[in-house]
Design a protein around this motif. Sequence first.
Motif, PDB file in Angstrom:
ATOM      1  N   THR A   2     -30.800 -64.074 108.721  1.00 64.56           N
ATOM      2  CA  THR A   2     -29.882 -64.122 109.853  1.00 64.56           C
ATOM      3  C   THR A   2     -28.585 -64.808 109.436  1.00 64.56           C
ATOM      4  N   LYS A   3     -27.472 -64.212 109.810  1.00 64.94           N
ATOM      5  CA  LYS A   3     -26.179 -64.840 109.555  1.00 64.94           C
ATOM      6  C   LYS A   3     -26.017 -66.038 110.473  1.00 64.94           C
ATOM      7  N   LYS A   4     -25.317 -67.053 109.990  1.00 60.82           N
ATOM      8  CA  LYS A   4     -24.999 -68.215 110.799  1.00 60.82           C
ATOM      9  C   LYS A   4     -23.532 -68.118 111.209  1.00 60.82           C
ATOM     10  N   VAL A   5     -23.275 -68.334 112.499  1.00 61.66           N
ATOM     11  CA  VAL A   5     -21.923 -68.224 113.055  1.00 61.66           C
ATOM     12  C   VAL A   5     -21.577 -69.560 113.689  1.00 61.66           C
ATOM     13  N   LYS A  24     -19.625 -62.302 121.841  1.00 61.29           N
ATOM     14  CA  LYS A  24     -19.321 -61.552 120.618  1.00 61.29           C
ATOM     15  C   LYS A  24     -19.828 -62.308 119.394  1.00 61.29           C
ATOM     16  N   ALA A  25     -19.549 -63.612 119.346  1.00 57.30           N
ATOM     17  CA  ALA A  25     -19.992 -64.420 118.209  1.00 57.30           C
ATOM     18  C   ALA A  25     -21.514 -64.436 118.111  1.00 57.30           C
ATOM     19  N   ALA A  26     -22.198 -64.552 119.248  1.00 54.17           N
ATOM     20  CA  ALA A  26     -23.660 -64.568 119.255  1.00 54.17           C
ATOM     21  C   ALA A  26     -24.234 -63.245 118.758  1.00 54.17           C
ATOM     22  N   SER A  27     -23.503 -62.162 118.988  1.00 56.54           N
ATOM     23  CA  SER A  27     -23.982 -60.854 118.529  1.00 56.54           C
ATOM     24  C   SER A  27     -23.902 -60.728 117.005  1.00 56.54           C
ATOM     25  N   GLY A  29     -24.724 -63.262 114.856  1.00 53.08           N
ATOM     26  CA  GLY A  29     -25.734 -64.072 114.181  1.00 53.08           C
ATOM     27  C   GLY A  29     -26.116 -65.288 115.002  1.00 53.08           C
ATOM     28  N   GLU A  30     -26.788 -66.230 114.351  1.00 49.68           N
ATOM     29  CA  GLU A  30     -27.241 -67.458 114.999  1.00 49.68           C
ATOM     30  C   GLU A  30     -26.030 -68.350 115.261  1.00 49.68           C
ATOM     31  N   LEU A  31     -25.716 -68.560 116.540  1.00 49.07           N
ATOM     32  CA  LEU A  31     -24.469 -69.212 116.932  1.00 49.07           C
ATOM     33  C   LEU A  31     -24.626 -70.709 117.173  1.00 49.07           C
ATOM     34  N   THR A  32     -23.816 -71.485 116.454  1.00 52.53           N
ATOM     35  CA  THR A  32     -23.691 -72.914 116.683  1.00 52.53           C
ATOM     36  C   THR A  32     -22.284 -73.172 117.195  1.00 52.53           C
ATOM     37  N   ILE A  33     -22.190 -73.947 118.273  1.00 55.41           N
ATOM     38  CA  ILE A  33     -20.899 -74.310 118.853  1.00 55.41           C
ATOM     39  C   ILE A  33     -20.606 -75.758 118.507  1.00 55.41           C
ATOM     40  N   GLY A  34     -19.433 -76.010 117.967  1.00 54.89           N
ATOM     41  CA  GLY A  34     -18.951 -77.368 117.746  1.00 54.89           C
ATOM     42  C   GLY A  34     -18.121 -77.773 118.955  1.00 54.89           C
ATOM     43  N   MET A  35     -18.537 -78.828 119.661  1.00 48.94           N
ATOM     44  CA  MET A  35     -17.849 -79.280 120.873  1.00 48.94           C
ATOM     45  C   MET A  35     -17.126 -80.587 120.566  1.00 48.94           C
ATOM     46  N   LEU A  36     -15.810 -80.591 120.776  1.00 52.96           N
ATOM     47  CA  LEU A  36     -15.065 -81.826 120.566  1.00 52.96           C
ATOM     48  C   LEU A  36     -15.512 -82.892 121.556  1.00 52.96           C
TER      49      LEU A  36
END
Length: 70
Positions: A2-5, A24-27, A29-36
């Motif tokens: 799995t791609k990591k996004v 779109k990003a989740a589609s 690959g595996e989506l990680t969000i960086g939250m400030l």
Amino acid sequence: MTKKVYMGFSTDVLHGGHMAIIQKAASLGELTIGMLTDEAIVSFKRFPILNYVERVKLVEAIKGVSAVVP
């Protein structure tokens, strides 16, 4: 494999445009969000409407988001 996004966010109010780009990003690959953090946002903008914990809870609840990190 799995791609990591990864996406970074400084927003505290999510709107349709944010949701579209997250989906779109989740589609892709595996989506990680960086939250400030609140402190990081205050250093270049106004104090956020929602605090860091509230913003993380909102983003974690979005389908396709695997993780939220500071």
